[in-house]
Design an enzyme around this catalytic site. Structure first.
Site, PDB file in Angstrom:
ATOM      1  N   LEU A 148       0.806  -1.227   0.000  1.00  0.00           N
ATOM      2  CA  LEU A 148       0.000   0.000   0.000  1.00  0.00           C
ATOM      3  C   LEU A 148       0.838   1.276   0.000  1.00  0.00           C
ATOM      4  CD1 LEU A 148      -2.820  -1.109   2.478  1.00  0.00           C
ATOM      5  CD2 LEU A 148      -2.780  -1.290  -0.012  1.00  0.00           C
ATOM      6  N   ASN A 203       9.416  -8.348 -13.310  1.00  0.00           N
ATOM      7  CA  ASN A 203      10.382  -9.433 -13.493  1.00  0.00           C
ATOM      8  C   ASN A 203      10.773  -9.587 -14.957  1.00  0.00           C
ATOM      9  OD1 ASN A 203       8.831 -11.940 -14.748  1.00  0.00           O
ATOM     10  ND2 ASN A 203       7.447 -10.870 -13.342  1.00  0.00           N
ATOM     11  N   CYS A 207      11.323  -4.672  -5.809  1.00  0.00           N
ATOM     12  CA  CYS A 207      10.853  -3.713  -4.807  1.00  0.00           C
ATOM     13  C   CYS A 207      10.787  -4.342  -3.421  1.00  0.00           C
ATOM     14  CB  CYS A 207       9.452  -3.205  -5.171  1.00  0.00           C
ATOM     15  SG  CYS A 207       9.440  -2.157  -6.629  1.00  0.00           S
ATOM     16  N   CYS A 261      19.672  -8.910 -33.604  1.00  0.00           N
ATOM     17  CA  CYS A 261      18.745  -9.152 -32.492  1.00  0.00           C
ATOM     18  C   CYS A 261      17.982 -10.456 -32.726  1.00  0.00           C
ATOM     19  CB  CYS A 261      17.759  -7.999 -32.363  1.00  0.00           C
ATOM     20  SG  CYS A 261      16.462  -8.319 -31.159  1.00  0.00           S
ATOM     21  N   CYS A 309      14.027  -9.375 -33.297  1.00  0.00           N
ATOM     22  CA  CYS A 309      13.449  -8.545 -34.366  1.00  0.00           C
ATOM     23  C   CYS A 309      14.358  -8.357 -35.569  1.00  0.00           C
ATOM     24  CB  CYS A 309      13.013  -7.193 -33.787  1.00  0.00           C
ATOM     25  SG  CYS A 309      14.350  -6.071 -33.395  1.00  0.00           S
TER      26      CYS A 309
END
Ligand SMILES: [Zn+2]
Length: 256
Positions: free
Chosen positions: A70, A130, A190, A247, A250
């Site tokens: 919270l 993540n 976090c 890559c 892509c």
């Protein structure tokens, strides 16, 4: 689609803008946006997207509200502790705007369910915490040609970009920036690293702005740019992201 009398009043401050207007608001009301994670980034995003009148908002999150959430996850209230985050978020969003549809999926996004979840939406906003989810969405949004607005947090810093690598040359993906996920033990979350809660608010709100801009085709896209917010030094940096010709995700998009 015709706006109702109530919608004319609710969205008056959008309608008055030449850049949005009735046409833009109708576009938002017809849009389907999928938000991954109803946590620190998802909270302001879900509230602003609901307020803005995104017609259908999907939320994917399998957690329940805990009191330690919270401090930063402002879509949830003390009375929601123990509830599924998707249901708690839906409740808050419907209090803000009861004229939109909220689709809740209390699952963890994984390789088996992601395709079906993402395929039904126009745009994906990643508020997950993540790397597995981040890379899964990178690859999938590329293949399904969905714009991906992604942000990440560290204790005093945030990063955000928009990825549309299917557009070809000049449009990198997240893997062009970071080829491989870092080892899991090097990634503080976090829960363990801590975070000044309002930084999640800044970044989630920036994500909401970029989602609205993408849907409306407004202004400059963050596509090709990483925006970094350094809270302690009160600075925003922008760095260009070159498209990696090798890559793994892509590299073939230039041929499209
Ligand atoms: Zn790439």
């Amino acid at each position: 689609m015709e706006l109702s009398e109530e919608q004319f009043r609710r969205y008056a401050r959008h309608l008055i803008l030449d850049e949005v207007g009735e046409e833009g608001q109708e576009k938002l009301l017809q849009s389907r946006v999928l938000v991954i994670g109803a946590g620190g980034l998802g909270s302001p995003m879900l509230m602003y997207l609901a307020a803005a009148g995104i017609g259908t908002i999907g939320i994917v999150d399998n957690d329940r509200v805990d009191i330690t959430n919270l401090q930063r996850q402002i879509v949830h209230a003390t009375s929601h502790i123990g509830d599924l985050k998707v249901e708690s978020a839906k409740d808050s969003m419907r209090r803000i705007n009861d004229g939109i549809r909220v689709e809740t999926r209390s699952v963890r996004l994984d390789a088996d369910n992601a395709r079906d979840l993402v395929a039904g939406y126009d745009l994906v906003a990643d508020g997950s915490d993540n790397f597995a989810t981040r890379y899964l969405l990178t690859d999938l949004c590329y293949r399904l040609e969905k714009p991906l607005v992604a942000a990440a947090l560290s204790p005093f810093e945030g990063q955000i970009s928009t990825f549309r690598p299917y557009l070809g040359a000049g449009h990198p993906c997240y893997r062009c920036l970071f080829r491989e996920p870092p080892p899991p033990d090097l990634v503080p979350r976090c829960e363990t690293a801590g975070i000044l809660g309002a930084i999640a608010g800044v970044m989630g709100t920036l994500q909401a702005v970029e989602v609205l801009k993408e849907l409306l085709g407004l202004g400059d896209s963050l596509d090709g740019t990483l925006l970094i917010y350094d809270a302690l030094r009160v600075r925003f940096h922008r760095i260009g992201i070159p498209k990696d010709p090798d890559c793994p995700t892509c590299r073939n998009s230039a041929a499209r």
